[in-house]
Design a protein around this motif. Structure first.
Motif, PDB file in Angstrom:
ATOM      1  N   VAL A 189       9.693   7.921  -7.813  1.00 49.80           N
ATOM      2  CA  VAL A 189       9.743   6.814  -8.777  1.00 49.80           C
ATOM      3  C   VAL A 189      10.688   5.723  -8.286  1.00 49.80           C
ATOM      4  N   LEU A 190      11.849   6.113  -7.769  1.00 48.78           N
ATOM      5  CA  LEU A 190      12.817   5.132  -7.272  1.00 48.78           C
ATOM      6  C   LEU A 190      12.263   4.356  -6.084  1.00 48.78           C
ATOM      7  N   VAL A 191      11.627   5.072  -5.138  1.00 46.92           N
ATOM      8  CA  VAL A 191      11.046   4.401  -3.965  1.00 46.92           C
ATOM      9  C   VAL A 191       9.976   3.412  -4.386  1.00 46.92           C
ATOM     10  N   MET A 192       9.136   3.794  -5.338  1.00 45.33           N
ATOM     11  CA  MET A 192       8.059   2.913  -5.780  1.00 45.33           C
ATOM     12  C   MET A 192       8.607   1.661  -6.442  1.00 45.33           C
ATOM     13  N   ILE A 193       9.586   1.826  -7.322  1.00 50.52           N
ATOM     14  CA  ILE A 193      10.139   0.675  -8.040  1.00 50.52           C
ATOM     15  C   ILE A 193      10.941  -0.227  -7.105  1.00 50.52           C
ATOM     16  N   VAL A 194      11.886   0.371  -6.375  1.00 44.69           N
ATOM     17  CA  VAL A 194      12.739  -0.416  -5.482  1.00 44.69           C
ATOM     18  C   VAL A 194      11.917  -1.051  -4.367  1.00 44.69           C
ATOM     19  N   GLY A 195      10.983  -0.297  -3.793  1.00 44.00           N
ATOM     20  CA  GLY A 195      10.146  -0.833  -2.725  1.00 44.00           C
ATOM     21  C   GLY A 195       9.310  -2.012  -3.177  1.00 44.00           C
ATOM     22  N   PHE A 196       8.747  -1.920  -4.381  1.00 42.62           N
ATOM     23  CA  PHE A 196       7.929  -3.021  -4.901  1.00 42.62           C
ATOM     24  C   PHE A 196       8.784  -4.261  -5.149  1.00 42.62           C
ATOM     25  N   VAL A 197       9.949  -4.073  -5.760  1.00 42.87           N
ATOM     26  CA  VAL A 197      10.843  -5.196  -6.034  1.00 42.87           C
ATOM     27  C   VAL A 197      11.296  -5.857  -4.738  1.00 42.87           C
ATOM     28  N   MET A 198      11.659  -5.049  -3.733  1.00 47.10           N
ATOM     29  CA  MET A 198      12.108  -5.597  -2.459  1.00 47.10           C
ATOM     30  C   MET A 198      10.984  -6.354  -1.756  1.00 47.10           C
ATOM     31  N   THR A 199       9.763  -5.839  -1.838  1.00 44.27           N
ATOM     32  CA  THR A 199       8.628  -6.492  -1.195  1.00 44.27           C
ATOM     33  C   THR A 199       8.343  -7.845  -1.822  1.00 44.27           C
ATOM     34  N   VAL A 200       8.466  -7.908  -3.152  1.00 41.84           N
ATOM     35  CA  VAL A 200       8.192  -9.166  -3.858  1.00 41.84           C
ATOM     36  C   VAL A 200       9.322 -10.176  -3.675  1.00 41.84           C
ATOM     37  N   LEU A 201      10.569  -9.714  -3.802  1.00 41.29           N
ATOM     38  CA  LEU A 201      11.700 -10.621  -3.739  1.00 41.29           C
ATOM     39  C   LEU A 201      12.112 -10.978  -2.312  1.00 41.29           C
ATOM     40  N   HIS A 202      11.913 -10.047  -1.392  1.00 43.96           N
ATOM     41  CA  HIS A 202      12.335 -10.284  -0.006  1.00 43.96           C
ATOM     42  C   HIS A 202      11.193  -9.938   0.956  1.00 43.96           C
ATOM     43  N   PRO A 203      10.098 -10.682   0.908  1.00 44.99           N
ATOM     44  CA  PRO A 203       8.972 -10.394   1.804  1.00 44.99           C
ATOM     45  C   PRO A 203       9.345 -10.614   3.255  1.00 44.99           C
ATOM     46  N   ASN A 260       0.824  -1.203   0.000  1.00 44.90           N
ATOM     47  CA  ASN A 260       0.000   0.000   0.000  1.00 44.90           C
ATOM     48  C   ASN A 260       0.859   1.255   0.000  1.00 44.90           C
ATOM     49  N   GLY A 261       1.967   1.200   0.733  1.00 47.54           N
ATOM     50  CA  GLY A 261       2.839   2.361   0.805  1.00 47.54           C
ATOM     51  C   GLY A 261       3.545   2.657  -0.498  1.00 47.54           C
ATOM     52  N   VAL A 262       4.157   1.628  -1.097  1.00 44.08           N
ATOM     53  CA  VAL A 262       4.963   1.874  -2.291  1.00 44.08           C
ATOM     54  C   VAL A 262       4.124   2.052  -3.541  1.00 44.08           C
ATOM     55  N   LEU A 263       2.935   1.435  -3.608  1.00 42.01           N
ATOM     56  CA  LEU A 263       2.128   1.508  -4.821  1.00 42.01           C
ATOM     57  C   LEU A 263       1.047   2.576  -4.786  1.00 42.01           C
ATOM     58  N   SER A 264       0.619   2.995  -3.599  1.00 42.09           N
ATOM     59  CA  SER A 264      -0.454   3.988  -3.500  1.00 42.09           C
ATOM     60  C   SER A 264       0.017   5.297  -2.886  1.00 42.09           C
ATOM     61  N   ALA A 265       0.592   5.221  -1.677  1.00 34.28           N
ATOM     62  CA  ALA A 265       0.977   6.441  -0.971  1.00 34.28           C
ATOM     63  C   ALA A 265       2.087   7.192  -1.688  1.00 34.28           C
ATOM     64  N   THR A 266       3.092   6.465  -2.184  1.00 36.72           N
ATOM     65  CA  THR A 266       4.226   7.135  -2.826  1.00 36.72           C
ATOM     66  C   THR A 266       3.818   7.932  -4.061  1.00 36.72           C
ATOM     67  N   PRO A 267       3.019   7.382  -4.985  1.00 36.31           N
ATOM     68  CA  PRO A 267       2.569   8.211  -6.112  1.00 36.31           C
ATOM     69  C   PRO A 267       1.715   9.397  -5.689  1.00 36.31           C
ATOM     70  N   LEU A 268       0.861   9.199  -4.686  1.00 32.83           N
ATOM     71  CA  LEU A 268      -0.025  10.278  -4.253  1.00 32.83           C
ATOM     72  C   LEU A 268       0.743  11.433  -3.625  1.00 32.83           C
ATOM     73  N   VAL A 269       1.777  11.119  -2.844  1.00 35.30           N
ATOM     74  CA  VAL A 269       2.480  12.154  -2.081  1.00 35.30           C
ATOM     75  C   VAL A 269       3.722  12.663  -2.806  1.00 35.30           C
ATOM     76  N   PHE A 270       4.448  11.775  -3.476  1.00 30.35           N
ATOM     77  CA  PHE A 270       5.713  12.155  -4.095  1.00 30.35           C
ATOM     78  C   PHE A 270       5.565  12.522  -5.569  1.00 30.35           C
ATOM     79  N   ILE A 271       4.968  11.616  -6.337  1.00 29.54           N
ATOM     80  CA  ILE A 271       5.064  11.704  -7.795  1.00 29.54           C
ATOM     81  C   ILE A 271       4.083  12.697  -8.408  1.00 29.54           C
ATOM     82  N   LEU A 272       2.781  12.522  -8.166  1.00 25.31           N
ATOM     83  CA  LEU A 272       1.780  13.325  -8.865  1.00 25.31           C
ATOM     84  C   LEU A 272       1.842  14.820  -8.534  1.00 25.31           C
ATOM     85  N   PRO A 273       1.987  15.227  -7.254  1.00 27.89           N
ATOM     86  CA  PRO A 273       2.075  16.681  -6.995  1.00 27.89           C
ATOM     87  C   PRO A 273       3.244  17.338  -7.718  1.00 27.89           C
TER      88      PRO A 273
END
Length: 405
Positions: A358-372, A317-330
């Motif tokens: 963008v970096l937080v979203m990509i790296v965070g998602f990859v880390m969550t999937v590969l290293h849950p 939820n943090g890397v896929l929703s909160a990060t775009p809402l707070v960091f990317i889109l504004p």
């Protein structure tokens, strides 16, 4: 990000294309717009409850993921970026002549951008609702197990039964209010309970620390999961650290469970508002209001009954929703309308925030999937059984909640 105004007209719903609108849907689900009012105290209680209720408890999880020193620095950085992003939204609104987040994104990136924003605004509180249900089930289960004479294997105190009962008796009725100001008193109660939880945390930090075994490298500066920590900065269940026979912890769990239950309806208001804006121009009849509320809560409850790994839910939820809402889109919206030179401080900071997001979203998602992260909960900590190995073996091996999905 909650809606500040009705959504801007889109090609499918603009008055310029009345022939494309479904007359039945219009008559059933689109009544004349009715404005609502809210006094200052109710609005303040709701806002504070939404922020503190979901934020205060979760900081330990974020700090654990990032490492305490780096976690503190990241917390300060996220606070600054969040504040600056709000400023960028205001500046972007002034430059574009819009007065809401939705209208700004719609003007900057068209209807597709608006739909992406709406999806993010729906997912963030919707996943939060799932998290609240998971916490409610885990927390109140331990509370009811402390009732004298109640067997730990009793079906009626299982997490599934508790989540269903809480949903039907409390969260659904509270979520059916049409005006969020009606939740002002509910939010006040939640805030009072949050203060009690804070007092409990202070007391146990003083009295319980001597019983806890020293963690290896507790002051390590950084850990690999910092990217997920940036996205989360939300909540984790610190009551998992306390023993089941701790009466003060039981009282804290009870307060925590009630706080989460009372915060749930605020998130439901946001999800319902987003759906109403996208599909019904923001106006719902009573029938559609009730139906939409029941559908949203039923979906969130169903997911929380099937899946109970809180940590991974929060990270995604943090890397896929909160990060775009707070960091990317504004930042992207401001850069779209900025008339300053690219070397201007606002442009440079916006570009930096956009890149970081963008970096937080990509790296965070990859880390969550590969290293849950580990998803064990309901398990007693070893220090709860010091000097009582038989009780330890009996409880850990027989507990129905001890699992490692």
């Amino acid at each position: 990000m909650e809606e500040l105004a009705q959504r801007p007209p889109s090609p499918a719903t603009s008055p310029a294309h009345p022939e494309e609108m479904d007359e039945t849907t219009t008559l059933v689900c689109k009544p004349r717009n009715k404005g609502g009012t809210s006094n200052l105290s109710s609005a303040a209680f709701n806002v504070i409850n939404s922020i503190i209720g979901s934020g205060m408890i979760g900081l330990p999880y974020s700090l654990k993921q990032a490492g305490f020193p780096l976690g503190i620095l990241l917390l300060l950085a996220v606070a600054y970026i969040t504040d600056y992003s709000i400023i960028l939204l205001i500046k972007g609104g002034n430059l574009s002549g819009t007065n809401s987040y939705q209208a700004l994104v719609n003007k900057a990136f068209g209807f597709v951008g608006y739909l992406i924003l709406s999806a993010l605004q729906f997912l963030y509180p919707f996943i939060a609702m799932i998290s609240y249900n998971i916490i409610t089930g885990d927390t109140l289960t331990k509370v009811f197990q402390r009732i004298p004479g109640v067997d730990q294997d009793n079906l009626l105190i299982g997490r599934h039964v508790i989540i269903l009962c809480v949903t039907i008796i409390f969260t659904l009725p509270l979520s059916l209010f049409r005006n969020i100001s009606k939740l002002g008193k509910v939010s006040l109660v939640s805030l009072i309970l949050t203060v009690l939880i804070l007092v409990f945390g202070i007391i146990r930090a003083i009295t319980f620390s001597a019983q806890v075994t020293q963690t290896e490298n507790p002051w390590v500066f950084a850990k690999p999961n910092a990217a997920q920590a940036i996205g989360v900065m939300s909540f984790g269940d610190i009551f998992e650290n306390y023993c089941r026979d701790d009466d003060l912890a039981t009282f804290g769990r009870f307060c925590y469970g009630i706080t989460v239950i009372l915060t749930f309806p605020i998130e439901c208001f946001v999800t319902r508002e987003v759906l109403a804006n996208v599909f019904f121009d923001g106006n719902l009849t009573t029938i559609c209001h009730v139906a939409l509320t029941v559908i949203v809560i039923a979906l969130a409850t169903s997911v929380s009954l099937v899946y109970d790994c809180l940590g991974i839910v929060l990270e995604l939820n943090g890397v896929l929703s909160a990060t775009p809402l707070v960091f990317i889109l504004p930042a992207a919206c401001y850069l779209r309308f900025s008339e300053e030179r690219w070397t201007h401080s606002d442009n440079l900071l916006s570009a930096l925030i956009l890149t970081i997001g963008v970096l937080v979203m990509i790296v965070g998602f990859v880390m969550t999937v590969l290293h849950p992260q580990d998803c064990s909960h309901g398990q007693e900590m070893p220090y709860c059984f010091l000097g009582n190995s038989s009780l330890y073996n009996q409880t850990v091996l027989s507990s129905p909640q001890t699992h490692q999905p």
